[in-house]
Design a protein around this motif. Structure first.
Motif, PDB file in Angstrom:
ATOM      1  N   MET A  48      41.505  55.031  34.034  1.00 52.29           N
ATOM      2  CA  MET A  48      41.674  54.119  35.145  1.00 52.29           C
ATOM      3  C   MET A  48      43.137  54.157  35.581  1.00 52.29           C
ATOM      4  O   MET A  48      44.037  54.159  34.761  1.00 52.29           O
ATOM      5  N   GLN A  49      43.352  54.148  36.861  1.00 57.67           N
ATOM      6  CA  GLN A  49      44.706  54.218  37.396  1.00 57.67           C
ATOM      7  C   GLN A  49      45.446  52.890  37.242  1.00 57.67           C
ATOM      8  O   GLN A  49      44.860  51.823  37.398  1.00 57.67           O
ATOM      9  N   ASN A  50      46.720  52.999  36.953  1.00 52.60           N
ATOM     10  CA  ASN A  50      47.548  51.814  36.775  1.00 52.60           C
ATOM     11  C   ASN A  50      47.580  50.941  38.025  1.00 52.60           C
ATOM     12  O   ASN A  50      47.605  49.720  37.927  1.00 52.60           O
ATOM     13  N   LYS A  51      47.555  51.580  39.197  1.00 49.90           N
ATOM     14  CA  LYS A  51      47.558  50.814  40.457  1.00 49.90           C
ATOM     15  C   LYS A  51      46.326  49.932  40.565  1.00 49.90           C
ATOM     16  O   LYS A  51      46.396  48.815  41.055  1.00 49.90           O
ATOM     17  N   LYS A  52      45.178  50.449  40.113  1.00 49.47           N
ATOM     18  CA  LYS A  52      43.940  49.670  40.172  1.00 49.47           C
ATOM     19  C   LYS A  52      44.006  48.483  39.211  1.00 49.47           C
ATOM     20  O   LYS A  52      43.593  47.374  39.553  1.00 49.47           O
ATOM     21  N   ILE A  53      44.534  48.706  38.014  1.00 57.90           N
ATOM     22  CA  ILE A  53      44.689  47.617  37.043  1.00 57.90           C
ATOM     23  C   ILE A  53      45.609  46.548  37.615  1.00 57.90           C
ATOM     24  O   ILE A  53      45.312  45.355  37.543  1.00 57.90           O
ATOM     25  N   LYS A  54      46.695  46.985  38.200  1.00 55.31           N
ATOM     26  CA  LYS A  54      47.659  46.058  38.806  1.00 55.31           C
ATOM     27  C   LYS A  54      46.984  45.217  39.898  1.00 55.31           C
ATOM     28  O   LYS A  54      47.132  43.999  39.932  1.00 55.31           O
ATOM     29  N   LYS A  55      46.213  45.868  40.756  1.00 52.86           N
ATOM     30  CA  LYS A  55      45.535  45.166  41.845  1.00 52.86           C
ATOM     31  C   LYS A  55      44.527  44.142  41.314  1.00 52.86           C
ATOM     32  O   LYS A  55      44.460  43.010  41.795  1.00 52.86           O
ATOM     33  N   ILE A  56      43.747  44.529  40.318  1.00 53.95           N
ATOM     34  CA  ILE A  56      42.753  43.625  39.724  1.00 53.95           C
ATOM     35  C   ILE A  56      43.437  42.375  39.180  1.00 53.95           C
ATOM     36  O   ILE A  56      43.030  41.246  39.464  1.00 53.95           O
ATOM     37  N   LEU A  57      44.494  42.573  38.394  1.00 53.07           N
ATOM     38  CA  LEU A  57      45.172  41.437  37.770  1.00 53.07           C
ATOM     39  C   LEU A  57      45.904  40.570  38.787  1.00 53.07           C
ATOM     40  O   LEU A  57      45.902  39.346  38.666  1.00 53.07           O
ATOM     41  N   MET A  58      46.511  41.187  39.781  1.00 52.31           N
ATOM     42  CA  MET A  58      47.193  40.402  40.826  1.00 52.31           C
ATOM     43  C   MET A  58      46.188  39.496  41.546  1.00 52.31           C
ATOM     44  O   MET A  58      46.469  38.328  41.788  1.00 52.31           O
ATOM     45  N   ASN A  59      45.025  40.046  41.848  1.00 49.79           N
ATOM     46  CA  ASN A  59      44.004  39.284  42.579  1.00 49.79           C
ATOM     47  C   ASN A  59      43.349  38.203  41.721  1.00 49.79           C
ATOM     48  O   ASN A  59      43.177  37.080  42.172  1.00 49.79           O
ATOM     49  N   LYS A  60      42.985  38.539  40.499  1.00 50.64           N
ATOM     50  CA  LYS A  60      42.255  37.587  39.667  1.00 50.64           C
ATOM     51  C   LYS A  60      43.135  36.500  39.063  1.00 50.64           C
ATOM     52  O   LYS A  60      42.675  35.391  38.821  1.00 50.64           O
ATOM     53  N   LEU A  61      44.409  36.823  38.808  1.00 50.19           N
ATOM     54  CA  LEU A  61      45.283  35.854  38.137  1.00 50.19           C
ATOM     55  C   LEU A  61      46.377  35.292  39.051  1.00 50.19           C
ATOM     56  O   LEU A  61      47.160  34.456  38.611  1.00 50.19           O
ATOM     57  N   ALA A  62      46.439  35.763  40.288  1.00 51.78           N
ATOM     58  CA  ALA A  62      47.455  35.296  41.248  1.00 51.78           C
ATOM     59  C   ALA A  62      48.862  35.393  40.642  1.00 51.78           C
ATOM     60  O   ALA A  62      49.615  34.420  40.619  1.00 51.78           O
ATOM     61  N   LEU A  63      49.201  36.579  40.156  1.00 53.32           N
ATOM     62  CA  LEU A  63      50.481  36.800  39.498  1.00 53.32           C
ATOM     63  C   LEU A  63      51.611  36.945  40.515  1.00 53.32           C
ATOM     64  O   LEU A  63      51.384  37.374  41.645  1.00 53.32           O
ATOM     65  N   GLN A  64      52.822  36.631  40.078  1.00 54.56           N
ATOM     66  CA  GLN A  64      53.990  36.834  40.921  1.00 54.56           C
ATOM     67  C   GLN A  64      54.498  38.276  40.798  1.00 54.56           C
ATOM     68  O   GLN A  64      54.946  38.865  41.772  1.00 54.56           O
ATOM     69  N   GLU A  65      54.430  38.820  39.581  1.00 55.30           N
ATOM     70  CA  GLU A  65      54.860  40.192  39.322  1.00 55.30           C
ATOM     71  C   GLU A  65      53.981  40.781  38.226  1.00 55.30           C
ATOM     72  O   GLU A  65      53.454  40.053  37.389  1.00 55.30           O
ATOM     73  N   ILE A  66      53.873  42.110  38.243  1.00 52.62           N
ATOM     74  CA  ILE A  66      53.159  42.790  37.163  1.00 52.62           C
ATOM     75  C   ILE A  66      53.679  44.218  37.048  1.00 52.62           C
ATOM     76  O   ILE A  66      54.002  44.851  38.043  1.00 52.62           O
ATOM     77  N   TYR A  67      53.801  44.671  35.816  1.00 48.19           N
ATOM     78  CA  TYR A  67      54.197  46.042  35.528  1.00 48.19           C
ATOM     79  C   TYR A  67      53.119  46.647  34.648  1.00 48.19           C
ATOM     80  O   TYR A  67      52.762  46.079  33.621  1.00 48.19           O
ATOM     81  N   VAL A  68      52.586  47.793  35.061  1.00 46.13           N
ATOM     82  CA  VAL A  68      51.535  48.469  34.316  1.00 46.13           C
ATOM     83  C   VAL A  68      51.991  49.905  34.079  1.00 46.13           C
ATOM     84  O   VAL A  68      52.279  50.636  35.032  1.00 46.13           O
ATOM     85  N   THR A  69      52.075  50.296  32.807  1.00 49.44           N
ATOM     86  CA  THR A  69      52.475  51.655  32.458  1.00 49.44           C
ATOM     87  C   THR A  69      51.490  52.222  31.442  1.00 49.44           C
ATOM     88  O   THR A  69      50.699  51.491  30.857  1.00 49.44           O
TER      89      THR A  69
END
Length: 84
Positions: A1-22
């Motif tokens: 799974m691409q890191n961008k997709k993980i980032k998008k899922i978490l930003m949307n579901k958790l309403a995060l201010q920032e996220i870093y996925v590596t």
């Protein structure tokens, strides 16, 4: 799974201010920053991230995850030690 997709899922579901996925699909490292984590125990924080990604974990798109989660106030104290 691409890191961008993980980032998008978490930003949307958790309403995060920032996220870093590596990392890659074998081992993902996540640093999540959001108001949602304010006053929440470390276990509850990890559960909220895992729950958001559970379908992808079950489908074996993600194998292993390391999660660090912070409230914005906590992150402001820690971020000088982090360089993506």
């Amino acid at each position: 799974m691409q890191n961008k997709k993980i980032k998008k899922i978490l930003m949307n579901k958790l309403a995060l201010q920032e996220i870093y996925v590596t990392g890659d699909s074998n081992h993902i490292e996540i640093i999540a920053i959001g108001e949602i984590f304010t006053g929440m125990s470390e276990v509850k924080r990890q559960q909220s991230v895992y729950t958001s990604l559970m379908s992808d974990i079950m489908e074996k798109k993600i194998h292993a995850i390391t999660i660090k989660s912070y409230s914005p106030k906590e992150w402001n104290k820690k971020k000088h030690n982090y360089s993506p």
